[in-house]
Design a protein around this motif. Structure first.
Motif, PDB file in Angstrom:
ATOM      1  N   SER A   1       0.651  -1.235   0.260  1.00  0.00           N
ATOM      2  CA  SER A   1       0.304   0.538   0.592  1.00  0.00           C
ATOM      3  C   SER A   1       0.890   1.431   0.419  1.00  0.00           C
ATOM      4  N   ALA A   2       2.103   0.859   0.373  1.00  0.00           N
ATOM      5  CA  ALA A   2       2.621   2.504   0.955  1.00  0.00           C
ATOM      6  C   ALA A   2       3.883   2.866  -0.917  1.00  0.00           C
ATOM      7  N   MET A   3       4.401   1.855  -1.263  1.00  0.00           N
ATOM      8  CA  MET A   3       3.747   1.668  -2.732  1.00  0.00           C
ATOM      9  C   MET A   3       2.911   2.438  -3.470  1.00  0.00           C
ATOM     10  N   VAL A   4       1.856   1.918  -3.448  1.00  0.00           N
ATOM     11  CA  VAL A   4       1.207   2.573  -3.888  1.00  0.00           C
ATOM     12  C   VAL A   4       0.895   3.649  -3.754  1.00  0.00           C
ATOM     13  N   SER A   5       0.444   3.803  -2.684  1.00  0.00           N
ATOM     14  CA  SER A   5       0.132   5.715  -1.723  1.00  0.00           C
ATOM     15  C   SER A   5       1.380   6.255  -2.717  1.00  0.00           C
ATOM     16  N   CYS A   6       2.292   6.709  -1.968  1.00  0.00           N
ATOM     17  CA  CYS A   6       3.537   7.296  -3.073  1.00  0.00           C
ATOM     18  C   CYS A   6       3.838   6.766  -3.757  1.00  0.00           C
ATOM     19  N   SER A   7       3.460   6.324  -4.843  1.00  0.00           N
ATOM     20  CA  SER A   7       3.253   6.285  -6.359  1.00  0.00           C
ATOM     21  C   SER A   7       2.149   7.593  -6.259  1.00  0.00           C
ATOM     22  N   ASN A   8       0.978   6.790  -6.522  1.00  0.00           N
ATOM     23  CA  ASN A   8       0.031   8.266  -6.651  1.00  0.00           C
ATOM     24  C   ASN A   8       0.262   9.643  -6.316  1.00  0.00           C
ATOM     25  N   ALA A   9       0.543   9.698  -5.302  1.00  0.00           N
ATOM     26  CA  ALA A   9       1.472  10.713  -5.150  1.00  0.00           C
ATOM     27  C   ALA A   9       1.687  11.271  -5.450  1.00  0.00           C
ATOM     28  N   ILE A  10       3.085  11.020  -6.449  1.00  0.00           N
ATOM     29  CA  ILE A  10       4.312  12.413  -6.759  1.00  0.00           C
ATOM     30  C   ILE A  10       3.561  12.133  -8.521  1.00  0.00           C
ATOM     31  N   ASP A  11       2.897  11.144  -8.762  1.00  0.00           N
ATOM     32  CA  ASP A  11       2.821  10.692 -10.488  1.00  0.00           C
ATOM     33  C   ASP A  11       1.131  12.120  -9.882  1.00  0.00           C
TER      34      ASP A  11
END
Length: 271
Positions: A184-194
């Motif tokens: 979930s951290a990978m998805v959440s951090c990636s979405n925040a940046i993208d």
């Protein structure tokens, strides 16, 4: 002598308050429309919005269809704003701009309606629906009145609200990592940046993606580890491509790379 003076002063204040209340009730119950309008404006100017509001509310009906009603409604909306009742104030400012579409106060009322939404925005720790509504309202005003003197103020407030939303997203993304929910951290951090190119602490979030990828691989079942360690190496390459020149997290990234390569070699040897 001093206790007597204080006691005497207290009596005077009580008497004046009683007289003031008596005069207010007298105007409210028996005053003419002109008396009530004069009293309402007086209370408004002295910022006594609690007393002004009932008078203005009655005057809206008494002056229905008359030119004076526009100013009454304008002051009525401002009384709610002065009383920090932003939901009602926003409603009435918006209704004013619709009802009096040709008024020279329409632009101001439209701005005040958006400002009320700004006032209702929640701290970043809470739900940000109101914050997003405020941004939309302020942007809508800018689109409607691009040459308004309020535009600069609207832009400043949008920046404040947007920073609030970015803070919320940043903290939420970090929380997944802190709790050990690495996927979930990978998805959440990636979405925040993208989704937000101007995301705060972008380098840190990118590092957390790498760290989460490694931890996710390390805690996976054996037959999933190889592909997840390879994914970690891909994410390290992506991080280095964007941030290697900054020098931030260089030691941490190199350490993760070493551990990943060692773990990957071990997994391949087992096979």
């Amino acid at each position: 002598m001093q206790p007597f003076s204080l006691k005497y002063l207290l009596y005077i204040l009580i008497a004046l308050t009683a007289i003031s209340c008596s005069n207010y009730q007298k105007v409210l119950k028996n005053g003419t429309p002109m008396d009530k309008l004069e009293a309402a404006k007086k209370y408004y100017q002295s910022k006594d919005y609690m007393r002004a509001l009932p008078l203005f509310e009655e005057l809206l009906g008494l002056y229905y269809g008359k030119p004076e009603r526009e100013e009454i409604y304008y002051l009525y909306a401002y009384s709610y704003f002065g009383n920090a009742e932003y939901l009602l104030a926003g409603y009435h400012f918006n209704n004013f701009s619709v009802t009096y579409a040709l008024s020279d106060k329409k632009e101001e009322a439209t701005y005040m309606s958006a400002l009320c939404k700004f006032k209702k925005s929640m701290p970043y720790e809470l739900d940000q629906t109101q914050t997003k509504n405020a941004i939309n309202a302020l942007q809508s005003f800018i689109n409607q009145y691009p040459n308004s003197t309020y535009v600069a103020n609207c832009n400043d407030k949008i920046d404040i609200l947007r920073a609030q939303i970015l803070k919320k997203i940043y903290e939420s993304a970090k929380l997944y990592h802190s709790l050990g929910y690495y996927k979930s951290a990978m998805v959440s951090c990636s979405n925040a940046i993208d989704d937000y190119p101007d995301m705060i602490n972008r380098t840190e979030l990118s590092f957390l993606i790498v760290d989460a990828a490694y931890e996710y691989a390390n805690n996976s079942i054996e037959n999933k580890q190889e592909e997840r360690y390879l994914d970690t190496l891909d994410r390290i390459a992506t991080f280095n491509k964007e941030f290697a020149k900054t020098g931030e997290y260089t030691k941490e990234i190199n350490k993760i790379k070493e551990k990943t390569e060692a773990q990957l070699a071990e997994v391949k040897n087992i096979k």
